[in-house]
Design an enzyme around this catalytic site. Structure first.
Site: not given
Ligand SMILES: *Cc1c(COP(=O)(O)O)cnc(C)c1O
Length: 464
Positions: A78, A130-131, A221, A264, A388, A455
């Site tokens: 943990y 970005f969303t 980001d 990514k 998009r 979306f």
């Protein structure tokens, strides 16, 4: 085909295949039913009905034998898992930030950062939205302001650094609202929504100077920043002899921290993190992460996930990996271009973006041409892509109207190390077949619209 000429090596995958997953082909009738049941939204289709999955490059990469071996080294404690300290070392070494807080994925990190840095009434400039990033800024009481260069909104323009910040737009915002209303600029490395487009180091340096003068943080980001580093190496003067790793460090050294979706660049199926250099921000993030994600040494991840991430970062920050990754996307893009398909230029790093506005000029943007095209491609071939455009952009919170963004795109996203060149040829063929009958494609009407990030779950019906 890649051009073969004396003395020139084309890219090739820097790995060989050890294990495979079998694909299943469906019939057109089956796909028509599946699409109807999914409300003409590719996000709502089941992966068992998909032949080639280009929905996203998020969490869909193939892991290496070393990453799989890393899973067995998971220290599932943990607190104080060895894998956390291992990941911390790797993040410090490759990204260079002082403090690390793991999160379950990128949006977990965005939530922490937005809650900590944004006060009600603040403005957050960014090189395109970005969303999930923008939504977290808005939920924290901020207003997003797009300060990307104009070139980014023009799919035909082949400017090599469409991810650049327009310093004039940024300064205009700062003059208008005051620097104390702008806590940070949200800088995305390789801008997803612009088509996978990089910023240049020269632009980042200029931004760095400006932000230091005005006491504004630069929060990166970092999701696809290794791919951005590759483009700098390829396109910017003075960088051809630097490694992806060196360039990544140089980018991070000019920024104050980052959010990261490790699904990514970092070649894992789940994971993310928040980093920063400031001790006070770190303390707040360490405190807040226990509310939303888990203890600060696991942040919603298993020990094994952190181990696979540490190894994935090492494998991704190499020239061989990026050359093959970006080479494969470019191969698909060039094939489509040669066949006369309108795509966003220049070809980006993680996906080829079809310009649905030009592909389907007879469909009004409020009848969602990109959504309709993604549905049609699925019915044609079982290839799953993503809209998009107008659906993704959502509604303007002021007017309640569709945002009707300048870019109305279908994204063919290529998972890392998953598909082959022959798959790229099959994809090209499918797009060409749909293009040949594009006049018969009709728009869609939205029949269900969720409140947040519509979306993902919106449903549609064909307009008759
Ligand atoms: C995917 C992505 C995110 C969000 O990360 P998740 O891991 O999906 O939560 C944020 N920014 C960019 C640029 C992304 O591509």
């Amino acid at each position: 085909m890649n051009e073969i000429k004396p003395g020139h090596r084309t890219w090739a995958e820097p790995y060989k295949i050890k294990s495979v997953e079998l694909l299943k082909m469906t019939t057109r009738e089956e796909r028509e039913v599946a699409m109807r049941e999914a409300g003409y939204n590719t996000f709502l289709t089941r992966s068992r009905d998909v032949y080639i999955d280009l929905l996203t490059d998020s969490g869909t990469s193939a892991m290496s034998d070393r990453q799989w071996a890393g899973l067995m080294l998971g220290d599932e404690a943990y607190s104080g898992s060895e894998n956390f300290y291992h990941l911390e070392d790797v993040v410090r070494e490759y990204y260079g930030y002082k403090h690390l807080v793991p999160t379950h994925q990128g949006r977990g990190a965005e939530n922490l950062m937005s809650q900590i840095l944004i006060k009600d009434g603040d403005y957050i400039p960014g090189n395109m939205y970005f969303t999930t990033t923008r939504l977290h800024q808005e939920l924290a009481g901020g207003t997003f302001v797009d300060v990307i260069v104009d070139e980014a909104h023009d799919p035909d323009c082949d400017f090599p650094f469409k991810g650049n910040v327009d310093m004039g737009k940024l300064d205009a915002l700062v003059q208008k609202v005051g620097a104390d209303r702008v806590p940070y600029i949200s800088l995305e490395g390789n801008v997803n929504m612009a088509g996978g487009q990089p910023f240049s180091m020269a632009n980042l340096r200029e931004l760095h100077t400006y932000c230091r003068e005005h006491d504004i943080l630069i929060m990166l980001d970092a999701t696809r920043t290794m791919e951005n580093a590759w483009f700098i190496r390829e396109r910017e003067e003075g960088y051809a002899h630097k490694s992806v790793r060196q360039i990544l460090r140089e980018i991070c050294d000019l920024t104050d921290g980052c959010t990261m979706s490790a699904k990514k660049d970092a070649l894992v199926n789940i994971g993310g993190f928040f980093t920063c250099n400031d001790d006070e921000i770190f303390k707040k993030a360490q405190n807040l992460v226990v509310v939303y994600e888990g203890l600060h040494t696991y942040g919603g991840l298993a020990g094994r996930d952190m181990e696979a991430m540490a190894q994935g970062i090492r494998e991704a920050a190499t020239e061989e990996h990026q050359a093959a990754r970006i080479g494969q996307v470019r191969y698909l893009g060039e094939n489509l271009q040669r066949a006369g398909i309108p795509i966003v230029k220049p070809i980006g790093s993680h996906a080829v973006f079809i310009d649905a506005r030009e592909f389907l000029p007879h469909i009004d943007q409020d009848d969602y041409p990109a959504q309709a095209l993604a549905a049609e491609l699925f019915i044609e071939s079982g290839i799953r892509t993503m809209e998009r455009g107008n659906v993704s952009a959502g509604r303007d919170p002021e007017t309640g109207k569709n945002r009707r963004p300048p870019l109305e795109l279908v994204r063919l996203t290529i998972p890392r190390r998953v598909y082959t060149q022959a798959h790229m040829d099959v994809i090209t063929q499918a797009v060409v077949d749909v293009y040949a009958r594009r006049d018969q494609i009709r728009g869609l009407k939205m029949v269900y619209e969720p409140e947040y990030l519509r979306f993902f779950q919106a449903r549609f019906e064909p307009i008759t």
